[in-house]
Scaffold this motif. Structure first.
Motif, PDB file in Angstrom:
ATOM      1  N   PHE A  93       5.427  27.042  29.002  1.00 58.06           N
ATOM      2  CA  PHE A  93       6.709  27.474  29.247  1.00 58.06           C
ATOM      3  C   PHE A  93       7.663  27.270  28.091  1.00 58.06           C
ATOM      4  CE2 PHE A  93       5.210  26.213  33.431  1.00 58.06           C
ATOM      5  CZ  PHE A  93       5.214  27.499  34.110  1.00 58.06           C
ATOM      6  N   GLU A 118      13.557  29.869  35.713  1.00 59.23           N
ATOM      7  CA  GLU A 118      13.428  28.374  34.804  1.00 59.23           C
ATOM      8  C   GLU A 118      13.214  27.221  35.638  1.00 59.23           C
ATOM      9  OE1 GLU A 118      16.343  29.960  31.188  1.00 59.23           O
ATOM     10  OE2 GLU A 118      17.381  29.079  32.750  1.00 59.23           O
ATOM     11  N   GLU A 178       6.053  36.285  34.369  1.00 60.26           N
ATOM     12  CA  GLU A 178       5.657  35.199  33.420  1.00 60.26           C
ATOM     13  C   GLU A 178       5.076  34.043  34.160  1.00 60.26           C
ATOM     14  OE1 GLU A 178       8.297  32.404  30.230  1.00 60.26           O
ATOM     15  OE2 GLU A 178       9.402  34.378  31.033  1.00 60.26           O
ATOM     16  N   VAL A 179       5.443  33.755  35.371  1.00 59.79           N
ATOM     17  CA  VAL A 179       4.796  32.827  36.334  1.00 59.79           C
ATOM     18  C   VAL A 179       3.598  33.252  36.485  1.00 59.79           C
ATOM     19  CG1 VAL A 179       4.824  31.800  38.538  1.00 59.79           C
ATOM     20  CG2 VAL A 179       7.091  31.907  37.344  1.00 59.79           C
ATOM     21  N   GLN A 218      11.811  27.319  38.402  1.00 56.89           N
ATOM     22  CA  GLN A 218      10.375  27.344  38.924  1.00 56.89           C
ATOM     23  C   GLN A 218       9.483  26.827  37.935  1.00 56.89           C
ATOM     24  OE1 GLN A 218       8.217  26.797  41.381  1.00 56.89           O
ATOM     25  NE2 GLN A 218       9.002  28.657  42.239  1.00 56.89           N
ATOM     26  N   MET A 219       9.772  27.121  36.406  1.00 56.49           N
ATOM     27  CA  MET A 219       8.933  26.614  35.531  1.00 56.49           C
ATOM     28  C   MET A 219       9.012  25.103  35.492  1.00 56.49           C
ATOM     29  SD  MET A 219      10.156  29.143  32.553  1.00 56.49           S
ATOM     30  CE  MET A 219       9.865  31.128  32.661  1.00 56.49           C
ATOM     31  N   GLY A 242       5.748  22.721  35.924  1.00 59.54           N
ATOM     32  CA  GLY A 242       5.771  21.745  34.889  1.00 59.54           C
ATOM     33  C   GLY A 242       5.583  20.420  35.226  1.00 59.54           C
ATOM     34  N   ALA A 278       1.258  32.317  33.628  1.00 63.90           N
ATOM     35  CA  ALA A 278       1.035  30.881  33.449  1.00 63.90           C
ATOM     36  C   ALA A 278       0.011  30.048  34.133  1.00 63.90           C
ATOM     37  CB  ALA A 278       2.129  30.142  33.656  1.00 63.90           C
TER      38      ALA A 278
END
Length: 247
Positions: A122, A140, A173-174, A142-143, A147, A177
């Motif tokens: 991320f 963000e 994006e999620v 959620q990142m 993380g 990842a």
């Protein structure tokens, strides 16, 4: 890696889960599909030790029975949950949230290397390390939540609705990842409202209806199943033979 059998749970007189069975192998992404209220979150919470299943349930992780262990011991075994709603510490910075993820004893060795991997996963968190999490967007946050879970050095990551409330761009994006997390050797058990995105990255799928197993199969087979398409992918029923034009 994870084997579940005869898993039941009651909230008062309401039975949320009834004899659920499930397994996940090392290196897999397994998705759980079902309507709201089907018991999916309760299933994840049972694995994480946040709710206690009824007597007779079997939850085995890497050969050991974890059904009666408290949550912190389950984390030490290598299971980490990203709950619905993220549950980040909003007043703390990104760096502080990630540091809290590394609190378990299993995570203290290699903390710096693990942080570097989270920031590579991320990249936008790199420039926000000193920012209070409550001031960040939902994506963000959620990142940060994912993380933080990865900082505990898990071998199995449980995710409950990771794309809930996110824009399509951040959702992609999620999910990107999550595919990378699996490639790193961490298995993923995923509860997600976005069935299409789940099926695109999952190896296998379990269907849960009214707290019970309602089917299982490979993600590719599920995507091609007309019942799954109608129930979860928004595809209309095909015309009946009577309405087809004559050849």
């Amino acid at each position: 890696m994870l084997e579940i059998a005869a898993l039941s749970h009651f909230y008062g007189k309401h039975q949320a889960l009834a004899d659920v069975r499930l397994d996940i192998a090392s290196g897999e992404i397994v998705a759980i599909l079902g309507a709201n209220g089907a018991g999916k979150s309760t299933l994840l919470k049972s694995i994480a030790g946040l709710v206690t299943p009824t007597s007779g349930a079997r939850i085995r992780f890497e050969g050991a029975d974890i059904a009666k262990l408290p949550p912190h011991q389950i984390v030490e075994r290598g299971i980490s949950l990203v709950p619905e709603g993220r549950a980040v510490f909003g007043e703390l910075t990104v760096a502080e949230n990630l540091q809290l993820g590394a609190y378990p004893a299993r995570a203290r060795a290699g903390e710096e290397q693990r942080l570097a991997k989270v920031l590579a996963l991320f990249p936008r968190l790199t420039e926000r390390m000193t920012q209070a999490v409550r001031t960040m967007s939902g994506g963000e946050q959620q990142m940060v939540a994912i993380g933080r879970a990865l900082m505990s050095n898990p071998v199995l990551l449980l995710l409950d609705e990771p794309s809930l409330g996110l824009s399509p761009l951040l959702s992609r994006e999620v999910f990107r990842a999550l595919a990378q997390i699996r490639e790193s050797g961490v298995s993923v058990l995923l509860v997600e409202q976005n069935a299409r995105a789940s099926l695109d990255i999952a190896d296998r799928v379990y269907l849960i209806e009214s707290g019970r197993n309602a089917g299982t199969g490979s993600a590719s087979d599920m995507k091609n199943n007309p019942d799954i398409q109608r129930a979860y992918l928004g595809k209309a029923r095909a015309p009946t033979t009577a309405s087809q034009p004559s050849p």
